[in-house]
Motif scaffolding. Structure first.
Motif, PDB file in Angstrom:
ATOM      1  N   GLU A   1     -10.009   6.882   4.186  1.00 35.03           N
ATOM      2  CA  GLU A   1      -8.542   6.898   4.017  1.00 35.03           C
ATOM      3  C   GLU A   1      -7.789   7.799   4.857  1.00 35.03           C
TER       4      GLU A   1
ATOM      5  N   GLU B   1     -12.129   9.283   0.614  1.00 35.44           N
ATOM      6  CA  GLU B   1     -10.845  10.073   0.789  1.00 35.44           C
ATOM      7  C   GLU B   1     -10.968  10.285   2.357  1.00 35.44           C
TER       8      GLU B   1
ATOM      9  N   ARG C   1      -4.328  -0.789  -0.764  1.00 31.37           N
ATOM     10  CA  ARG C   1      -5.505  -0.164  -0.117  1.00 31.37           C
ATOM     11  C   ARG C   1      -5.841   1.249  -0.336  1.00 31.37           C
ATOM     12  N   GLY C   2      -4.962   1.966  -1.330  1.00 30.46           N
ATOM     13  CA  GLY C   2      -5.217   3.419  -1.736  1.00 30.46           C
ATOM     14  C   GLY C   2      -6.367   3.601  -2.625  1.00 30.46           C
ATOM     15  N   THR C   3      -7.556   3.222  -2.130  1.00 36.11           N
ATOM     16  CA  THR C   3      -9.001   3.257  -3.089  1.00 36.11           C
ATOM     17  C   THR C   3      -8.906   4.572  -3.823  1.00 36.11           C
TER      18      THR C   3
ATOM     19  N   ARG D   1      -8.023   6.451   8.678  1.00 35.54           N
ATOM     20  CA  ARG D   1      -7.146   5.284   8.743  1.00 35.54           C
ATOM     21  C   ARG D   1      -5.675   5.587   8.962  1.00 35.54           C
ATOM     22  N   LYS D   2      -5.279   6.658   8.223  1.00 36.63           N
ATOM     23  CA  LYS D   2      -3.897   7.180   8.424  1.00 36.63           C
ATOM     24  C   LYS D   2      -3.432   7.673   9.860  1.00 36.63           C
TER      25      LYS D   2
ATOM     26  N   SER E   1       1.059  -1.151   0.043  1.00 39.34           N
ATOM     27  CA  SER E   1      -0.117   0.100   0.041  1.00 39.34           C
ATOM     28  C   SER E   1       0.866   1.257  -0.108  1.00 39.34           C
TER      29      SER E   1
END
Length: 123
Positions: free
Chosen positions: A118, A115, A60-62, A121-122, A29
């Protein structure tokens, strides 16, 4: 760095090792993996394009992956189009058909929420 070594190994992988190696690269990812697969998707080789689409689906970077997959729905190679549509349906949880326009409309509606997930999640 470690990623560069993995990318180099993915680039050198041959035969039956290529799909697994490419998926391993995508599963890291790392955003740089998307660039690796973007270059492979643009190649003229059918197998390489299909492997790049399949590997991208492991990333995982949709927000980076979805536009690339949508772009493959117009690919001249049926197996590449079918793989992109299958992976998009898995990501979306719903099939919006084989037409890129339907997927672009879905992505326009969903992009901000994805976005945000994500980003969370970070953190």
């Amino acid at each position: 760095d470690g990623f560069a070594a993995v990318e180099e190994a993915a680039d050198r992988a041959e035969g039956d090792d290529r799909p697994a190696t490419w998926k391993a690269l995508a599963s890291m990812s790392d955003p740089r993996a998307v660039d690796f697969f973007r270059r492979r998707i643009g190649s003229g080789a059918e197998l390489e394009r299909r492997m790049a689409v399949d590997a991208l689906a492991c990333h995982r970077g949709t927000t980076a992956v979805v536009p690339l997959l949508i772009g493959r729905l117009d690919d001249e190679i049926p197996a590449v189009r079918e793989a992109a549509a299958r992976h998009l349906a898995r990501i979306a949880g719903k099939d919006h058909g084989p037409d890129a326009a339907g997927w672009r409309a879905w992505w326009d509606r969903e992009r901000e929420a994805v976005e945000e997930r994500e980003r969370m999640r970070k953190e």
